[in-house]
Design a protein around this motif. Structure first.
Motif, PDB file in Angstrom:
ATOM      1  N   UNK A  86      33.043  46.155 110.918  1.00  0.00           N
ATOM      2  CA  UNK A  86      34.053  45.195 111.311  1.00  0.00           C
ATOM      3  C   UNK A  86      34.113  44.054 110.307  1.00  0.00           C
ATOM      4  N   UNK A  87      34.982  43.091 110.569  1.00  0.00           N
ATOM      5  CA  UNK A  87      35.160  41.957 109.665  1.00  0.00           C
ATOM      6  C   UNK A  87      33.869  41.130 109.595  1.00  0.00           C
ATOM      7  N   UNK A  88      33.413  40.861 108.394  1.00  0.00           N
ATOM      8  CA  UNK A  88      32.210  40.051 108.196  1.00  0.00           C
ATOM      9  C   UNK A  88      30.909  40.818 108.248  1.00  0.00           C
ATOM     10  N   UNK A 134      20.732  44.475 130.362  1.00  0.00           N
ATOM     11  CA  UNK A 134      22.194  44.442 130.423  1.00  0.00           C
ATOM     12  C   UNK A 134      22.752  45.330 129.312  1.00  0.00           C
ATOM     13  N   UNK A 135      23.719  46.176 129.652  1.00  0.00           N
ATOM     14  CA  UNK A 135      24.367  47.061 128.689  1.00  0.00           C
ATOM     15  C   UNK A 135      25.792  46.574 128.470  1.00  0.00           C
ATOM     16  N   UNK A 136      26.238  46.596 127.222  1.00  0.00           N
ATOM     17  CA  UNK A 136      27.561  46.063 126.905  1.00  0.00           C
ATOM     18  C   UNK A 136      28.310  47.006 125.977  1.00  0.00           C
ATOM     19  N   UNK A 137      29.655  47.100 126.164  1.00  0.00           N
ATOM     20  CA  UNK A 137      30.497  47.923 125.302  1.00  0.00           C
ATOM     21  C   UNK A 137      30.857  47.221 124.002  1.00  0.00           C
ATOM     22  N   UNK A 138      31.934  47.675 123.356  1.00  0.00           N
ATOM     23  CA  UNK A 138      32.360  47.107 122.072  1.00  0.00           C
ATOM     24  C   UNK A 138      32.566  45.598 122.204  1.00  0.00           C
ATOM     25  N   UNK A 139      31.822  44.830 121.428  1.00  0.00           N
ATOM     26  CA  UNK A 139      31.916  43.363 121.500  1.00  0.00           C
ATOM     27  C   UNK A 139      33.118  42.856 120.712  1.00  0.00           C
ATOM     28  N   UNK A 140      33.400  43.485 119.551  1.00  0.00           N
ATOM     29  CA  UNK A 140      34.550  43.136 118.719  1.00  0.00           C
ATOM     30  C   UNK A 140      34.566  41.662 118.328  1.00  0.00           C
ATOM     31  N   UNK A 141      33.366  41.087 118.201  1.00  0.00           N
ATOM     32  CA  UNK A 141      33.258  39.706 117.764  1.00  0.00           C
ATOM     33  C   UNK A 141      33.462  38.666 118.843  1.00  0.00           C
ATOM     34  N   UNK A 142      33.722  39.088 120.070  1.00  0.00           N
ATOM     35  CA  UNK A 142      34.016  38.132 121.148  1.00  0.00           C
ATOM     36  C   UNK A 142      32.718  37.642 121.792  1.00  0.00           C
ATOM     37  N   UNK A 143      31.952  36.919 120.998  1.00  0.00           N
ATOM     38  CA  UNK A 143      30.636  36.500 121.465  1.00  0.00           C
ATOM     39  C   UNK A 143      30.702  35.396 122.511  1.00  0.00           C
ATOM     40  N   UNK A 144      31.708  34.519 122.450  1.00  0.00           N
ATOM     41  CA  UNK A 144      31.851  33.487 123.488  1.00  0.00           C
ATOM     42  C   UNK A 144      32.004  34.127 124.859  1.00  0.00           C
ATOM     43  N   UNK A 145      32.893  35.109 124.928  1.00  0.00           N
ATOM     44  CA  UNK A 145      33.153  35.767 126.210  1.00  0.00           C
ATOM     45  C   UNK A 145      31.938  36.584 126.665  1.00  0.00           C
ATOM     46  N   UNK A 151      19.889  42.415 126.109  1.00  0.00           N
ATOM     47  CA  UNK A 151      21.230  43.006 126.114  1.00  0.00           C
ATOM     48  C   UNK A 151      21.266  44.079 125.031  1.00  0.00           C
ATOM     49  N   UNK A 152      21.778  45.265 125.376  1.00  0.00           N
ATOM     50  CA  UNK A 152      21.996  46.341 124.414  1.00  0.00           C
ATOM     51  C   UNK A 152      23.501  46.532 124.262  1.00  0.00           C
ATOM     52  N   UNK A 153      24.014  46.350 123.036  1.00  0.00           N
ATOM     53  CA  UNK A 153      25.448  46.464 122.787  1.00  0.00           C
ATOM     54  C   UNK A 153      25.760  47.757 122.042  1.00  0.00           C
ATOM     55  N   UNK A 154      26.738  48.512 122.546  1.00  0.00           N
ATOM     56  CA  UNK A 154      27.171  49.748 121.898  1.00  0.00           C
ATOM     57  C   UNK A 154      28.606  49.570 121.422  1.00  0.00           C
ATOM     58  N   UNK A 155      29.089  50.492 120.589  1.00  0.00           N
ATOM     59  CA  UNK A 155      30.435  50.344 120.048  1.00  0.00           C
ATOM     60  C   UNK A 155      30.472  49.272 118.973  1.00  0.00           C
ATOM     61  N   UNK A 156      31.680  48.935 118.500  1.00  0.00           N
ATOM     62  CA  UNK A 156      31.846  47.981 117.399  1.00  0.00           C
ATOM     63  C   UNK A 156      31.407  46.588 117.823  1.00  0.00           C
ATOM     64  N   UNK A 157      30.498  45.992 117.046  1.00  0.00           N
ATOM     65  CA  UNK A 157      29.971  44.672 117.383  1.00  0.00           C
ATOM     66  C   UNK A 157      30.730  43.550 116.659  1.00  0.00           C
ATOM     67  N   UNK A 158      31.151  43.807 115.430  1.00  0.00           N
ATOM     68  CA  UNK A 158      31.806  42.767 114.628  1.00  0.00           C
ATOM     69  C   UNK A 158      33.304  42.677 114.953  1.00  0.00           C
ATOM     70  N   UNK A 159      33.950  41.556 114.570  1.00  0.00           N
ATOM     71  CA  UNK A 159      35.369  41.362 114.902  1.00  0.00           C
ATOM     72  C   UNK A 159      36.276  42.414 114.280  1.00  0.00           C
ATOM     73  N   UNK A 160      37.438  42.598 114.936  1.00  0.00           N
ATOM     74  CA  UNK A 160      38.475  43.479 114.409  1.00  0.00           C
ATOM     75  C   UNK A 160      39.356  42.754 113.406  1.00  0.00           C
ATOM     76  N   UNK A 161      39.403  41.427 113.525  1.00  0.00           N
ATOM     77  CA  UNK A 161      40.246  40.631 112.639  1.00  0.00           C
ATOM     78  C   UNK A 161      39.522  39.336 112.283  1.00  0.00           C
ATOM     79  N   UNK A 162      40.014  38.667 111.251  1.00  0.00           N
ATOM     80  CA  UNK A 162      39.379  37.439 110.784  1.00  0.00           C
ATOM     81  C   UNK A 162      39.562  36.269 111.753  1.00  0.00           C
ATOM     82  N   UNK A 163      40.455  36.414 112.732  1.00  0.00           N
ATOM     83  CA  UNK A 163      40.709  35.330 113.677  1.00  0.00           C
ATOM     84  C   UNK A 163      39.461  34.969 114.481  1.00  0.00           C
ATOM     85  N   UNK A 164      38.607  35.952 114.726  1.00  0.00           N
ATOM     86  CA  UNK A 164      37.402  35.709 115.532  1.00  0.00           C
ATOM     87  C   UNK A 164      36.164  35.463 114.683  1.00  0.00           C
ATOM     88  N   UNK A 165      36.347  35.417 113.365  1.00  0.00           N
ATOM     89  CA  UNK A 165      35.173  35.332 112.490  1.00  0.00           C
ATOM     90  C   UNK A 165      34.438  34.002 112.638  1.00  0.00           C
TER      91      UNK A 165
END
Length: 596
Positions: free
Chosen positions: A74-76, A7-18, A36-50
């Motif tokens: 990213x954050x964290x 499975x290939x995935x784009x920017x996760x941006x910390x949204x691991x639940x989704x 799963x191979x994730x590309x793009x930003x993996x960590x959150x963009x803001x502390x709200x998802x930390x």
């Protein structure tokens, strides 16, 4: 065997639940998938998802299948990745990912590894000249990955944070989301699939032909997880590994195949710059992936920084050569003289004045000779390399002279890897008598001729510990085609560890070794390597400098693209296999053996 399912995935941006909810859904309906191979930003963009993100990192939420990521910012990110870097399990060669937590792996910098039979090359993070610790790649990462183009075999997946600039010409209009360096790399490496984060869109380009290659490349740009436009952020692939495909299958082209987009770019300036960089010839190794901020735990008797408490206290260890800690006879002698164990092992004692033992190293002149003789006898009994020792692996010996003998190592790096070992228990090969030096020269010349007869060149290296273990000079054959890259790769490894080699060029091997004797200081550890064209690289190791004891082997493992063999324990054979290996070597070496 069925092809791997990825499975290939784009920017996760910390949204691991989704992300993992979607992964579980796809896995249930169309799986099972292997990774799963994730590309793009993996960590959150803001502390709200930390908090959501850390639930997975700290093990409160489960990651369903092995997940690999390259967008290390990213954050964290700094906190999580610093902890992963310090983990002892992540030291040394880790091209297949630093383990962050169960089923989560960070692909750091650049590298190439095999994932369920697929060759995966990656460049992690974003382009930056500021040298940040996380989230960016360096020129060294680029140079190491570029060398893949010179290696045999086809890369299945090329994984980058951003798309190549050329992909912008045919589908991605925002140039801020492309990377010209990626263009250069992809044009040279020619992966079958190039996967990148494209900041907002899913884009599957028509396959394009590669210059000077029979196979095509397919580009996939993946949207971010949870994007408002509901663009596709996860994509499934199940390609047959190129290594198992027939020539006809690998060269097959569909009717919609286009010309390479890189033919539209001006490559002239890149070619000129590439020609100027000596490190372009350096192999795609991750030999520099040491965490030099932390002392690594090494294994095997006499090969580590940590000393064996059992041996120091009692004079013996039931684990023998399998012990993970160093059996230090000098430390044992200090213990017998009443020196505090904490002081010996740690360099300090927390008890302070309350401790009843001595807090300084003791030299008892009245008993020095007697104890020196006893210590020498004990060393001979316990040493792996003393011929009189019960621990010596005599079945590995291939040639014996008056002052030196040759043996094949346990866990050889490559075929015909040889150790040249003094018969006497001496700590190095560069401060011996002229007679010893002459015989060593004969062994070296014989090995060089033997290797050259096979189309290979000899690299000799020695690690001289100030603690005075039994010396062994290692001889490793490398393909002649790799010989020009050896000095570059050692220099690059040295730079990564924070030092520069002293280089000495001489027409005769004896002149190079004479210069080594002039540099050597018995009070310091020392490393040197003799290169095929006559250059000798050397480094005097400072008192508090952290220098990997297996440095020479690790660098050559990188040069030869066999990083998994950097640790000799990964290469160990059974005694029957070792005996057969020795017999075969003796037959091939017989005509060159100076003792025949």
């Amino acid at each position: 065997m069925s092809p791997p399912r990825i499975l290939l995935c784009g920017d996760v941006l910390g949204r691991l639940n989704q992300l993992f909810k979607r992964v579980q859904s796809v896995n249930k309906s169309a799986g099972p998938f292997d990774a799963v191979l994730c590309v793009g930003q993996f960590f959150p963009d803001s502390s709200e998802l930390l908090d959501e993100f850390m639930n997975y990192v700290e093990g409160r939420s489960e990651i369903p299948i092995p997940t690999y990521f390259i967008g290390d910012y990213g954050v964290g990110a700094a906190k999580v990745l610093l902890a992963a870097s310090k983990n002892s399990a992540n030291q040394g060669f880790k091209m297949d990912g630093f383990k962050v937590t169960d089923n989560l792996f960070w692909l750091k910098g650049s590298g190439n590894f095999t994932l369920h039979g697929l060759s995966v090359a990656y460049l992690s993070g974003r382009q930056s000249s500021e040298g940040q610790q996380f989230g960016t790649y360096s020129q060294d990462d680029v140079d190491a990955l570029r060398a893949l183009a010179e290696e045999p075999g086809i890369v299945d997946f090329g994984v980058t944070n951003k798309a190549a600039a050329s992909d912008m010409l045919v589908g991605i209009s925002d140039s801020s989301n492309t990377d010209s360096t990626v263009s250069e790399l992809v044009a040279e490496i020619k992966p079958r699939y190039h996967i990148a984060g494209s900041k907002g869109v899913f884009y599957a380009r028509e396959p394009y032909s590669n210059v000077d290659a029979v196979h095509v490349t397919r580009f996939l740009g993946l949207a971010p997880v949870g994007n408002k436009e509901k663009q596709k952020f996860i994509h499934a692939l199940s390609p047959t590994p190129a290594a198992t495909m027939s020539a006809a299958d690998i060269s097959m082209k569909t009717p919609n195949t286009t010309l390479s987009p890189y033919t539209f770019l001006d490559q002239g300036s890149h070619s000129k710059e590439a020609a100027k960089r000596p490190s372009d010839s350096v192999s795609d190794s991750q030999y520099w992936r040491y965490d030099v901020s932390q002392k690594r735990q090494k294994h095997g008797g006499g090969d580590g920084d940590k000393m064996c408490f059992k041996f120091i206290y009692s004079g013996s260890c039931p684990r023998g050569e399998k012990c993970n800690f160093r059996h230090d006879t000098d430390a044992r002698e200090q213990c017998l003289r009443g020196v505090c164990l904490d002081f010996i092992i740690k360099g300090k004692c927390e008890k302070g004045p309350e401790c009843s033992y001595k807090h300084s190293l003791q030299n008892d002149d009245s008993q020095r000779t007697h104890r020196s003789e006893n210590a020498s006898a004990n060393r001979s009994k316990e040493c792996w390399f003393c011929l009189s020792s019960p621990s010596v692996e005599s079945h590995l010996i291939v040639s014996v002279g008056e002052y030196y003998y040759c043996a094949l190592p346990k866990g050889p790096l490559v075929e015909d890897h040889v150790l040249v070992i003094p018969v006497e228990h001496v700590p190095n090969t560069i401060s011996t008598s002229p007679e010893c030096e002459k015989e060593l020269g004969r062994f070296q010349n014989s090995l060089m001729m033997y290797y050259k007869n096979q189309g290979k060149e000899a690299v000799f290296f020695e690690w001289l510990s100030k603690r005075g273990t039994h010396a062994n000079l290692q001889a490793v054959p490398i393909p002649t085609s790799k010989a020009a890259a050896v000095q570059d790769i050692f220099n690059l490894a040295a730079e990564k560890l924070g030092f520069k080699f002293l280089a000495t060029k001489s027409s005769k091997s004896s002149d190079g070794r004479r210069s080594l004797r002039a540099q050597f200081d018995r009070n310091c550890s020392f490393f040197y390597v003799e290169l095929p064209e006559g250059t000798v690289l050397s480094h005097l190791i400072e008192e508090n400098e952290r220098f990997p004891a297996q440095f020479g082997r690790e660098v050559l493992a990188g040069l030869l693209n066999i990083a998994d063999k950097a640790d000799w324990r990964n290469c160990m054979l059974g005694k029957e296999e070792e005996t057969k290996m020795v017999e075969d070597f003796k037959k091939r070496f017989e005509a060159f053996d100076p003792n025949q």
